[in-house]
Design a protein around this motif. Structure first.
Motif, PDB file in Angstrom:
ATOM      1  N   GLY A 179     -30.667 -64.690  13.575  1.00  0.00           N
ATOM      2  CA  GLY A 179     -31.008 -63.960  12.360  1.00  0.00           C
ATOM      3  C   GLY A 179     -32.231 -63.093  12.543  1.00  0.00           C
ATOM      4  O   GLY A 179     -32.287 -61.956  12.037  1.00  0.00           O
ATOM      5  N   LEU A 180     -33.218 -63.597  13.285  1.00  0.00           N
ATOM      6  CA  LEU A 180     -34.398 -62.785  13.569  1.00  0.00           C
ATOM      7  C   LEU A 180     -34.028 -61.563  14.398  1.00  0.00           C
ATOM      8  O   LEU A 180     -34.529 -60.458  14.158  1.00  0.00           O
ATOM      9  N   THR A 181     -33.128 -61.750  15.361  1.00  0.00           N
ATOM     10  CA  THR A 181     -32.660 -60.614  16.167  1.00  0.00           C
ATOM     11  C   THR A 181     -31.969 -59.575  15.303  1.00  0.00           C
ATOM     12  O   THR A 181     -32.166 -58.364  15.481  1.00  0.00           O
ATOM     13  N   ALA A 182     -31.148 -60.037  14.352  1.00  0.00           N
ATOM     14  CA  ALA A 182     -30.460 -59.106  13.462  1.00  0.00           C
ATOM     15  C   ALA A 182     -31.457 -58.328  12.614  1.00  0.00           C
ATOM     16  O   ALA A 182     -31.314 -57.106  12.411  1.00  0.00           O
ATOM     17  N   ALA A 183     -32.480 -59.004  12.101  1.00  0.00           N
ATOM     18  CA  ALA A 183     -33.488 -58.323  11.294  1.00  0.00           C
ATOM     19  C   ALA A 183     -34.264 -57.315  12.127  1.00  0.00           C
ATOM     20  O   ALA A 183     -34.581 -56.208  11.658  1.00  0.00           O
ATOM     21  N   LEU A 184     -34.585 -57.664  13.369  1.00  0.00           N
ATOM     22  CA  LEU A 184     -35.290 -56.733  14.247  1.00  0.00           C
ATOM     23  C   LEU A 184     -34.421 -55.525  14.577  1.00  0.00           C
ATOM     24  O   LEU A 184     -34.898 -54.394  14.630  1.00  0.00           O
ATOM     25  N   LEU A 185     -33.140 -55.767  14.827  1.00  0.00           N
ATOM     26  CA  LEU A 185     -32.240 -54.674  15.167  1.00  0.00           C
ATOM     27  C   LEU A 185     -32.165 -53.653  14.049  1.00  0.00           C
ATOM     28  O   LEU A 185     -32.115 -52.444  14.297  1.00  0.00           O
ATOM     29  N   ALA A 186     -32.179 -54.123  12.805  1.00  0.00           N
ATOM     30  CA  ALA A 186     -32.068 -53.226  11.655  1.00  0.00           C
ATOM     31  C   ALA A 186     -33.415 -52.805  11.098  1.00  0.00           C
ATOM     32  O   ALA A 186     -33.463 -52.157  10.047  1.00  0.00           O
ATOM     33  N   SER A 187     -34.512 -53.171  11.778  1.00  0.00           N
ATOM     34  CA  SER A 187     -35.854 -52.888  11.272  1.00  0.00           C
ATOM     35  C   SER A 187     -36.039 -53.427   9.857  1.00  0.00           C
ATOM     36  O   SER A 187     -36.730 -52.825   9.037  1.00  0.00           O
TER      37      SER A 187
ATOM     38  N   LEU B 166     -33.265 -51.310  22.202  1.00  0.00           N
ATOM     39  CA  LEU B 166     -33.850 -50.872  20.933  1.00  0.00           C
ATOM     40  C   LEU B 166     -35.351 -50.667  21.078  1.00  0.00           C
ATOM     41  O   LEU B 166     -35.900 -49.664  20.616  1.00  0.00           O
ATOM     42  N   ALA B 167     -36.028 -51.605  21.728  1.00  0.00           N
ATOM     43  CA  ALA B 167     -37.467 -51.474  21.919  1.00  0.00           C
ATOM     44  C   ALA B 167     -37.800 -50.250  22.769  1.00  0.00           C
ATOM     45  O   ALA B 167     -38.733 -49.500  22.467  1.00  0.00           O
ATOM     46  N   ALA B 168     -37.020 -50.027  23.831  1.00  0.00           N
ATOM     47  CA  ALA B 168     -37.261 -48.869  24.683  1.00  0.00           C
ATOM     48  C   ALA B 168     -36.993 -47.568  23.931  1.00  0.00           C
ATOM     49  O   ALA B 168     -37.747 -46.593  24.038  1.00  0.00           O
TER      50      ALA B 168
END
Length: 375
Positions: free
Chosen positions: A283-291, A336-338
């Protein structure tokens, strides 16, 4: 002109096509295809089995069941992230919500339907209170929220484990689990599937998040704080109070997910079962992916749920390890980070020279966005 308007960044389609998240997913799929070719597997067959296993008649129920937990936790962690706050205590709030729901369902002297409601509310209250404790540690004692929320998870999980192994343990069982909830104290399921009304509760929480973010003054304050905390404070936003409220809301949703897990099959709290699948970090990954954007977070959560379930089907049909789907999730975040770092560098180079008095607000905003992205 119509084609040009769709391709530029001003239209919705243009914004989607220019989205770093979309580029990251596409890049991860291509990297995954290279991994598959290296192992001698056919990428088309492997990805086809992932899609069929997740969305086919035999897998859609598992995808929705898994998506209930991932979506709920993604929303829980995206709420404070929208304001630039990172809640890493999802596991602790999740298990406290689950054990509180189990204790309430076992001992509350109410009819079954009311006991279910009481168990859900107890789970939300336990998660909200414990998440608020992390906010208090930051506001009153200066402990960074990232540290306090993460470290508070461990005593919470240990306390829930103690309750499941001793005071609430099922007599005669060798497993660390509570007694089964009384008959009728459970969430209704859809037909013979494992999908319960908990999915509707999580979708309702996501809908409230979407509405509050886009249509309320509080949502505007949250977004403004996430973009530029200094400007938000100058505009009158009480950041400590906002932190406390957002963490309580985040913990309440995480506790709700824990309560849903206990009120669904096997209708009891089993030590470690809520955290073993790693849905909090997914879930944290999903939130990070969508900002932390509400709609994007929901879509990313469902995407990762489909990957999780589809990976099992891929392993059965093509003998490709399901761990490949976890590799894809990691590669998505790396790309995404890059991608975001390149966007920030280009924006910094494109900023025209201006007097210091004019450029100061823009510099503060850029620094705030970079700090949020690094988190």
């Amino acid at each position: 002109m119509a084609v040009q308007s769709l391709s530029d960044g001003r239209s919705p389609v243009g914004r989607v096509l220019r989205s770093p998240a979309l580029h990251s997913v596409v890049a991860a799929v291509l990297v995954g295809a290279l991994f598959l070719v290296g192992t001698g597997a056919d990428p088309l067959d492997a990805y086809g089995s992932v899609i069929g296993g997740a969305l086919g008649p035999d897998g859609i129920g598992s995808t929705l069941t898994t998506g209930t937990s991932i979506l709920g936790l993604a929303v829980a962690l995206a709420v404070p992230m929208r304001a630039g706050l990172l809640n890493l205590g999802g596991d602790g709030q999740l298990v406290l919500g689950g054990i509180a729901a189990a204790a309430t369902g076992l001992y509350v002297p109410l009819p079954a339907p009311l006991a279910v409601v009481a168990a859900l509310l107890a789970g939300m209250a336990a998660g909200a209170g414990y998440a608020a404790l992390a906010a208090v540690c930051q506001n009153r004692f200066g402990v960074p929220l990232l540290v306090s929320s993460l470290l508070l998870s461990y005593p919470a999980m240990s306390f829930a484990s103690y309750l499941a192994r001793f005071p609430l343990k099922e007599d005669g069982s060798s497993l660390p689990q509570t007694r089964r909830l009384p008959e009728g104290v459970e969430l209704p399921a859809f037909g013979t599937s494992t999908v319960t009304v908990g999915l509707l509760l999580v979708v309702a929480a996501a809908a409230v998040f979407v509405f509050a973010d886009a249509r309320t003054a509080t949502g505007y304050e949250i977004r403004m704080t996430g973009l530029n905390p200094r400007f938000a404070a100058y505009a009158g936003v009480d950041r400590p109070r906002l932190t406390l409220r957002l963490m309580a809301l985040s913990g309440a949703v995480a506790g709700l997910v824990g309560a849903i897990g206990v009120l669904s099959f096997p209708y009891r709290f089993i030590d470690g079962s809520l955290t073993a699948a790693g849905h909090t970090w997914t879930g944290l990954t999903a939130a990070l992916l969508a900002s932390a954007a509400p709609v994007g977070t929901a879509l990313a959560a469902l995407f990762f749920a489909a990957l999780d379930v589809g990976g099992l089907a891929m392993e059965r049909t093509t003998e490709v390890p399901r761990e490949l789907t976890q590799v894809l999730q990691a590669v998505v975040i790396v790309f995404l980070a890059a991608r975001l770092r390149l966007v920030w560098r280009r924006a910094g180079k494109a900023t025209p020279t201006a007097p210091v008095a004019v450029r100061a607000p823009a510099v503060h905003a850029e620094q705030s966005v970079r700090t949020e992205g690094d988190l």
